[in-house]
Design a protein around this motif. Structure first.
Motif, PDB file in Angstrom:
ATOM      1  N   ASP A  43       0.831  -1.201   0.000  1.00  0.00           N
ATOM      2  CA  ASP A  43       0.000   0.000   0.000  1.00  0.00           C
ATOM      3  C   ASP A  43       0.865   1.251   0.000  1.00  0.00           C
ATOM      4  O   ASP A  43       0.507   2.272  -0.557  1.00  0.00           O
ATOM      5  N   ILE A  44       2.007   1.166   0.667  1.00  0.00           N
ATOM      6  CA  ILE A  44       2.950   2.286   0.761  1.00  0.00           C
ATOM      7  C   ILE A  44       4.327   1.720   0.468  1.00  0.00           C
ATOM      8  O   ILE A  44       4.689   0.667   0.975  1.00  0.00           O
ATOM      9  N   ASP A  45       5.103   2.424  -0.335  1.00  0.00           N
ATOM     10  CA  ASP A  45       6.467   1.998  -0.631  1.00  0.00           C
ATOM     11  C   ASP A  45       7.367   3.228  -0.745  1.00  0.00           C
ATOM     12  O   ASP A  45       6.886   4.356  -0.671  1.00  0.00           O
ATOM     13  N   PRO A  46       8.659   3.042  -0.896  1.00  0.00           N
ATOM     14  CA  PRO A  46       9.581   4.187  -0.964  1.00  0.00           C
ATOM     15  C   PRO A  46       9.292   5.163  -2.100  1.00  0.00           C
ATOM     16  O   PRO A  46       9.728   6.299  -2.054  1.00  0.00           O
ATOM     17  N   ASN A  47       8.546   4.742  -3.116  1.00  0.00           N
ATOM     18  CA  ASN A  47       8.226   5.645  -4.225  1.00  0.00           C
ATOM     19  C   ASN A  47       7.108   6.619  -3.883  1.00  0.00           C
ATOM     20  O   ASN A  47       6.946   7.638  -4.539  1.00  0.00           O
ATOM     21  N   THR A  48       6.297   6.294  -2.853  1.00  0.00           N
ATOM     22  CA  THR A  48       5.141   7.125  -2.543  1.00  0.00           C
ATOM     23  C   THR A  48       5.137   7.709  -1.140  1.00  0.00           C
ATOM     24  O   THR A  48       4.434   8.672  -0.888  1.00  0.00           O
ATOM     25  N   HIS A  49       5.887   7.156  -0.211  1.00  0.00           N
ATOM     26  CA  HIS A  49       5.830   7.604   1.178  1.00  0.00           C
ATOM     27  C   HIS A  49       6.607   8.905   1.372  1.00  0.00           C
ATOM     28  O   HIS A  49       7.733   9.040   0.906  1.00  0.00           O
ATOM     29  N   PRO A  50       6.021   9.880   2.060  1.00  0.00           N
ATOM     30  CA  PRO A  50       6.677  11.181   2.252  1.00  0.00           C
ATOM     31  C   PRO A  50       8.026  11.097   2.962  1.00  0.00           C
ATOM     32  O   PRO A  50       8.882  11.959   2.760  1.00  0.00           O
ATOM     33  N   ALA A  51       8.249  10.085   3.777  1.00  0.00           N
ATOM     34  CA  ALA A  51       9.534   9.961   4.462  1.00  0.00           C
ATOM     35  C   ALA A  51      10.679   9.778   3.469  1.00  0.00           C
ATOM     36  O   ALA A  51      11.801  10.207   3.719  1.00  0.00           O
ATOM     37  N   TRP A  52      10.412   9.144   2.335  1.00  0.00           N
ATOM     38  CA  TRP A  52      11.447   8.921   1.322  1.00  0.00           C
ATOM     39  C   TRP A  52      11.384   9.929   0.185  1.00  0.00           C
ATOM     40  O   TRP A  52      12.381  10.184  -0.471  1.00  0.00           O
ATOM     41  N   THR A  53      10.210  10.473  -0.075  1.00  0.00           N
ATOM     42  CA  THR A  53      10.071  11.385  -1.214  1.00  0.00           C
ATOM     43  C   THR A  53      10.296  12.833  -0.843  1.00  0.00           C
ATOM     44  O   THR A  53      10.359  13.691  -1.704  1.00  0.00           O
ATOM     45  N   GLY A  54      10.385  13.136   0.475  1.00  0.00           N
ATOM     46  CA  GLY A  54      10.585  14.513   0.906  1.00  0.00           C
ATOM     47  C   GLY A  54       9.319  15.338   0.845  1.00  0.00           C
ATOM     48  O   GLY A  54       9.362  16.560   0.763  1.00  0.00           O
ATOM     49  N   GLY A  55       8.170  14.673   0.884  1.00  0.00           N
ATOM     50  CA  GLY A  55       6.885  15.368   0.825  1.00  0.00           C
ATOM     51  C   GLY A  55       6.648  16.230   2.049  1.00  0.00           C
ATOM     52  O   GLY A  55       7.338  16.124   3.058  1.00  0.00           O
ATOM     53  N   SER A  56       5.692  17.103   1.953  1.00  0.00           N
ATOM     54  CA  SER A  56       5.411  18.010   3.056  1.00  0.00           C
ATOM     55  C   SER A  56       4.777  17.256   4.210  1.00  0.00           C
ATOM     56  O   SER A  56       4.063  16.282   4.032  1.00  0.00           O
ATOM     57  N   GLN A  57       5.049  17.763   5.395  1.00  0.00           N
ATOM     58  CA  GLN A  57       4.536  17.149   6.596  1.00  0.00           C
ATOM     59  C   GLN A  57       3.370  17.976   7.113  1.00  0.00           C
ATOM     60  O   GLN A  57       3.431  19.198   7.137  1.00  0.00           O
ATOM     61  N   HIS A  58       2.300  17.328   7.501  1.00  0.00           N
ATOM     62  CA  HIS A  58       1.123  18.027   7.999  1.00  0.00           C
ATOM     63  C   HIS A  58       0.911  17.676   9.463  1.00  0.00           C
ATOM     64  O   HIS A  58       0.791  16.501   9.805  1.00  0.00           O
ATOM     65  N   LEU A  59       0.896  18.694  10.322  1.00  0.00           N
ATOM     66  CA  LEU A  59       0.585  18.487  11.718  1.00  0.00           C
ATOM     67  C   LEU A  59      -0.868  18.855  11.954  1.00  0.00           C
ATOM     68  O   LEU A  59      -1.303  19.946  11.607  1.00  0.00           O
ATOM     69  N   ILE A  60      -1.605  17.936  12.535  1.00  0.00           N
ATOM     70  CA  ILE A  60      -3.000  18.192  12.837  1.00  0.00           C
ATOM     71  C   ILE A  60      -3.088  18.504  14.325  1.00  0.00           C
ATOM     72  O   ILE A  60      -2.683  17.702  15.161  1.00  0.00           O
ATOM     73  N   ASP A  61      -3.589  19.675  14.651  1.00  0.00           N
ATOM     74  CA  ASP A  61      -3.670  20.107  16.037  1.00  0.00           C
ATOM     75  C   ASP A  61      -5.017  19.691  16.612  1.00  0.00           C
ATOM     76  O   ASP A  61      -6.021  20.340  16.408  1.00  0.00           O
TER      77      ASP A  61
END
Length: 72
Positions: free
Chosen positions: A38-56
């Motif tokens: 479902d998640i792999d290094p090609n799509t996961h933000p930890a490997w792709t450098g995607g933006s991080q969203h903090l939900i308060d």
């Protein structure tokens, strides 16, 4: 050495989210079975450098930032 102590390794097929496949040895399933990721290094933000969203939720993030504001 005791018998049946170690799990049995066999070859499985791993299918990435983009459809690419590779074979590896694993204890997952049975010989020849495929594992759909479902998640792999090609799509996961930890490997792709995607933006991080903090939900308060309930002010937790803002309380944390306020508590440790002197560090930043």
């Amino acid at each position: 050495m005791k018998k049946d102590l170690h799990p049995e390794y066999h070859t499985i097929k791993v299918v990435m989210t983009d459809g690419t496949e590779f074979e590896t040895r694993s204890t997952y399933g049975e010989e020849g079975q495929s594992l759909q990721l479902d998640i792999d290094p090609n799509t996961h933000p930890a490997w792709t450098g995607g933006s991080q969203h903090l939900i308060d939720r309930g002010g937790r993030v803002s309380r944390f930032k306020k508590k440790f504001d002197f560090l930043g």
